[in-house]
Design a protein around this motif. Sequence first.
Motif, PDB file in Angstrom:
ATOM      1  N   VAL A  92      70.568   3.012 -65.933  1.00 16.54           N
ATOM      2  CA  VAL A  92      69.480   3.039 -64.946  1.00 16.54           C
ATOM      3  C   VAL A  92      68.314   3.886 -65.478  1.00 16.54           C
ATOM      4  N   ARG A  93      68.619   5.008 -66.130  1.00 11.01           N
ATOM      5  CA  ARG A  93      67.561   5.854 -66.685  1.00 11.01           C
ATOM      6  C   ARG A  93      66.766   5.086 -67.753  1.00 11.01           C
ATOM      7  N   ASN A  94      67.448   4.361 -68.624  1.00  4.25           N
ATOM      8  CA  ASN A  94      66.743   3.569 -69.632  1.00  4.25           C
ATOM      9  C   ASN A  94      65.828   2.531 -68.976  1.00  4.25           C
ATOM     10  N   ALA A  95      66.332   1.876 -67.931  1.00  4.18           N
ATOM     11  CA  ALA A  95      65.525   0.877 -67.236  1.00  4.18           C
ATOM     12  C   ALA A  95      64.304   1.526 -66.584  1.00  4.18           C
ATOM     13  N   ARG A  96      64.510   2.683 -65.954  1.00  5.16           N
ATOM     14  CA  ARG A  96      63.387   3.372 -65.317  1.00  5.16           C
ATOM     15  C   ARG A  96      62.338   3.805 -66.338  1.00  5.16           C
ATOM     16  N   GLN A  97      62.778   4.332 -67.473  1.00  9.72           N
ATOM     17  CA  GLN A  97      61.831   4.748 -68.508  1.00  9.72           C
ATOM     18  C   GLN A  97      61.071   3.557 -69.091  1.00  9.72           C
ATOM     19  N   ALA A  98      61.750   2.413 -69.217  1.00  6.97           N
ATOM     20  CA  ALA A  98      61.069   1.218 -69.724  1.00  6.97           C
ATOM     21  C   ALA A  98      59.996   0.743 -68.745  1.00  6.97           C
ATOM     22  N   LEU A  99      60.303   0.773 -67.448  1.00  2.72           N
ATOM     23  CA  LEU A  99      59.322   0.365 -66.438  1.00  2.72           C
ATOM     24  C   LEU A  99      58.144   1.338 -66.399  1.00  2.72           C
ATOM     25  N   THR A 130      63.254  -5.484 -63.956  1.00  6.29           N
ATOM     26  CA  THR A 130      62.211  -6.508 -64.112  1.00  6.29           C
ATOM     27  C   THR A 130      61.189  -6.077 -65.158  1.00  6.29           C
ATOM     28  N   GLY A 131      61.654  -5.300 -66.131  1.00  8.60           N
ATOM     29  CA  GLY A 131      60.752  -4.794 -67.165  1.00  8.60           C
ATOM     30  C   GLY A 131      60.362  -5.837 -68.186  1.00  8.60           C
ATOM     31  N   PRO A 132      59.670  -5.418 -69.250  1.00 13.03           N
ATOM     32  CA  PRO A 132      59.142  -6.354 -70.248  1.00 13.03           C
ATOM     33  C   PRO A 132      60.186  -6.888 -71.212  1.00 13.03           C
ATOM     34  N   GLY A 133      61.421  -6.414 -71.158  1.00  9.93           N
ATOM     35  CA  GLY A 133      62.451  -6.864 -72.098  1.00  9.93           C
ATOM     36  C   GLY A 133      62.505  -5.979 -73.328  1.00  9.93           C
ATOM     37  N   LEU A 134      63.596  -6.096 -74.051  1.00  9.28           N
ATOM     38  CA  LEU A 134      63.799  -5.272 -75.242  1.00  9.28           C
ATOM     39  C   LEU A 134      63.115  -5.893 -76.450  1.00  9.28           C
ATOM     40  N   PRO A 135      62.431  -5.096 -77.277  1.00  3.86           N
ATOM     41  CA  PRO A 135      61.864  -5.650 -78.521  1.00  3.86           C
ATOM     42  C   PRO A 135      62.963  -6.033 -79.498  1.00  3.86           C
ATOM     43  N   ALA A 136      62.572  -6.837 -80.480  1.00  2.00           N
ATOM     44  CA  ALA A 136      63.561  -7.361 -81.435  1.00  2.00           C
ATOM     45  C   ALA A 136      64.269  -6.242 -82.182  1.00  2.00           C
ATOM     46  N   ARG A 137      63.542  -5.212 -82.587  1.00  2.21           N
ATOM     47  CA  ARG A 137      64.169  -4.119 -83.353  1.00  2.21           C
ATOM     48  C   ARG A 137      65.220  -3.408 -82.513  1.00  2.21           C
ATOM     49  N   ALA A 138      64.905  -3.205 -81.232  1.00  2.00           N
ATOM     50  CA  ALA A 138      65.866  -2.535 -80.359  1.00  2.00           C
ATOM     51  C   ALA A 138      67.112  -3.393 -80.158  1.00  2.00           C
ATOM     52  N   GLN A 139      66.949  -4.713 -80.101  1.00  2.00           N
ATOM     53  CA  GLN A 139      68.108  -5.592 -79.933  1.00  2.00           C
ATOM     54  C   GLN A 139      69.009  -5.555 -81.167  1.00  2.00           C
ATOM     55  N   GLU A 140      68.393  -5.483 -82.366  1.00  2.00           N
ATOM     56  CA  GLU A 140      69.181  -5.471 -83.602  1.00  2.00           C
ATOM     57  C   GLU A 140      69.973  -4.173 -83.746  1.00  2.00           C
ATOM     58  N   ASN A 141      69.424  -3.056 -83.238  1.00  4.62           N
ATOM     59  CA  ASN A 141      70.076  -1.756 -83.403  1.00  4.62           C
ATOM     60  C   ASN A 141      70.490  -1.177 -82.051  1.00  4.62           C
ATOM     61  N   LEU A 142      70.933  -2.035 -81.153  1.00  2.34           N
ATOM     62  CA  LEU A 142      71.117  -1.657 -79.759  1.00  2.34           C
ATOM     63  C   LEU A 142      72.097  -0.495 -79.587  1.00  2.34           C
TER      64      LEU A 142
END
Length: 466
Positions: free
Chosen positions: A361-368, A395-407
């Motif tokens: 939840v904290r990650n989602a809040r920081q992304a928003l 409902t944020g912008p989604g994860l960038p490609a780099r973050a998905q590769e090194n999740l």
Amino acid sequence: MMSTLSGRFLILTVVFVMLAEVFIFVPSVARFRADYLDARLERAQIASLALLADDMIDPALEAELLQNAGVFNVVLRRDQIRQLMLSSDIPSPIVATYDLRDPGPWTLIRDAMMTLVRPGDSIVRVIGDPVREGGELIEVTMATAPLRQAMIEYGLRVLVLSAVISIVTALLLFLAVRRFLVVPIQGVVAAMQSYSQAPEDARRIIEPSAGVRELRAAEEALQSLQTQLTGALRQKERLAQLGSGVAKVSHDLRNVLTTSQLFADRIEMSKDPTVARMVPKLLNSIRRAVSICEGVLAFGRADEPPPALSLVPLSGVVADVIDGERLAAGDAAISFAEDVSPAMVVRADPEQLFRVIANLVRNARQALQASGKGGEICVAGRDEDAAWVIHVRDTGPGLPARAQENLFRPFQGGVTKGGSGLGLVIAAELVRGHGGTLGLLDTGPEGTTFEIRLPKQLVISEGGLG
């Protein structure tokens, strides 16, 4: 020598060249035999010209002509008349007749091999076309011993020449293979041995230099592998140093929080309604902070205990998380929602489950907040036959490609600026300690969803985090 690449290549080259020479040797010997017999026919025709010039010749001259021609008899057919031009006694019966007027290649090869394998001396008849249209047919009888001896001598010369060619060719190929293959391979092996002695030293990473495309590709692949390994070792060293520092900070922070908890206990006796309402949450926060510090200090010990499992109402854990994050969001346009049945109870460690959901939840809040557009965060839970499933959606912008590769890689999967990427790593380890899984369900412009699956069957991985 047989154990080296260049030595085996040298031997194989000699064998293959000699094998190729065998295929050349047989037709060559057959051609030599045909030329030898044609020469005898030509000599016999020349000898018969003396008789055409003079019907009567001296027997001694006739014998000399036959000896020079290397034959016993000469028969010439002219104007449909077959004439015995020169003759002498034949020592033995004729054993074979060879027609050279229009022989096929297989016939020549067969006859040549038969001549070589037939021992002793025998008499054969040879038929051919006269040269310069000197008649319709010429026929001679001759011994095979001189022919066989000449074929053997010619074959030996061919074999010796083939051996010399094979050795020279093999030597040249040996030097070429050593120059273009063996030496570069030895260089790669030496580079690997040097790197293995000190893999943390970036100076020992191989520099591609081979001129052969395949070897250069291997060197480039090895360079990439060594670069990644060196980076991983350096990161491991930094993590070890960071862990030591975090443990020291956690130790001191735990003492500070313990003192804070004592003060909070006294504040709890205040009769102010606002203070009375906020103190329980403050105490819970301090208690969790102390628990986290103790967990950091215990992290990595061989006797690290598994999660303390109990039946936990999921809605209460989610409510605590959302209350804390709602305060952290402040005036940001972020709304929180929960879709968890009050009757849903999961088997888990309540403190670790709180940390898992709080991290997500904290990650989602920081992304928003980083997007500046606000949005909604929802925690939902459902009960399946084999597992409890928890979704954390935003409902944020989604994860960038780099973050998905090194999740789930520490210090590489951070999304927000300055983020360490440790939150997801910690959450994933805690869920694995429960025998469950944490994964990215989907992400895109419409938002991101993480899924937690906790198995109902009691399966706890060894070394679960406490």
